[in-house]
Design a protein around this motif. Structure first.
Motif, mmCIF file in Angstrom:
data_model
loop_
_atom_site.group_PDB
_atom_site.id
_atom_site.type_symbol
_atom_site.label_atom_id
_atom_site.label_comp_id
_atom_site.label_asym_id
_atom_site.label_seq_id
_atom_site.Cartn_x
_atom_site.Cartn_y
_atom_site.Cartn_z
ATOM 1 N N ARG A 1 -19.575 35.146 -39.134
ATOM 2 C CA ARG A 1 -20.364 33.800 -37.722
ATOM 3 C C ARG A 1 -19.733 32.903 -37.823
ATOM 4 O O ARG A 1 -19.489 32.841 -36.154
ATOM 5 N N SER A 2 -19.439 32.225 -38.634
ATOM 6 C CA SER A 2 -17.835 30.887 -38.049
ATOM 7 C C SER A 2 -16.943 30.653 -38.059
ATOM 8 O O SER A 2 -16.200 30.370 -36.654
ATOM 9 N N GLY B 1 -15.099 34.056 -37.342
ATOM 10 C CA GLY B 1 -14.742 35.250 -36.718
ATOM 11 C C GLY B 1 -14.211 36.366 -37.341
ATOM 12 O O GLY B 1 -13.830 36.956 -36.749
#
Length: 234
Positions: A177-178, A180
């Motif tokens: 999520r952070s 990618g």
């Protein structure tokens, strides 16, 4: 972490047990990607029988640090030791402050610049067709900034703890999520035998500038339990 003595041999045995056949040739004709490997010092140093020493600059702030930038060929091999090279340590003097922070050695006794000499001779020489001595180290530092593992985990509430366990799934999800891209996570075990996050790898393209999805994840590298620890910094 500098790869020297018995700890180096143990580490290299683990890394090469990924079912990857290493190359001992003099060039890489089909470079496909780079693997940026970062490690958590707390997990490395709390293993039974492992001793770590701080660099001359003292105890660093908690962070994942670079373990290596490895060229990878399209036939499934890591290349290494691609010929002799006249390594000029003086050329990277402008980068030393950044290297001490992001790519330090914690061996005992300290080996200082010899660690970077080792990394260049072992891995960097295999990248000379696309990266020179300075660009090789610059690429590793820049990629680490793009893949800020400690920050990514902190954003998800995953922080170092002596007693808490996190699911492997939640750790991977936080990184995806952070940052990618899907991480390749390796674990080791502390003295109590608990599985803990040790190395996190992301891939970069052949220019060494952009993170990409890893084209190949070696088989046999799923050595993490479903719940793992994130131990305090050493």
């Amino acid at each position: 972490m500098a790869e020297s003595g018995s700890s180096m041999l143990t580490k290299l045995t683990l890394l090469l047990s990924f079912a990857v056949v290493a190359l001992g040739n003099k060039t890489v004709n089909d470079l496909r990607a780079f693997y940026l490997v970062q490690q958590w010092l707390g997990s490395y140093c709390n293993q039974e029988g492992t001793r770590c020493c701080y660099p001359p600059s003292g105890k660093p702030s908690p962070d994942f640090t670079i373990d290596g930038l490895w060229p990878y060929s399209s036939d499934g091999n890591f290349a290494y030791n691609c010929g002799d090279d006249n390594y000029d340590v003086g050329r990277i003097k402008p980068l030393e402050k950044a290297l001490r922070k992001s790519w330090p050695s914690f061996t005992c006794p300290q080996i200082g610049r010899k660690f970077w000499v080792h990394e260049w001779n072992k891995h960097g020489t295999c990248t000379k067709s696309v990266l020179g001595e300075i660009p090789y180290f610059e690429a590793a530092l820049d990629l680490k900034n793009k893949a800020n593992i400690y920050l990514a985990l902190a954003r998800a509430g995953i922080r170092p703890s002596a007693n808490r366990f996190y699911t492997l799934k939640s750790v991977k999800l936080a990184l995806v999520r952070s940052i990618g891209f899907h991480p390749w996570i390796r674990c080791n075990h502390n003295a109590a035998g608990n599985s803990q996050i040790w190395q996190v790898t992301f891939c970069a393209d052949i220019t060494g500038k952009k993170l990409i999805h890893c084209p190949y994840i070696p088989s046999g590298s799923n050595d993490c339990a479903s719940e793992i620890q994130f131990p305090p910094y050493y």
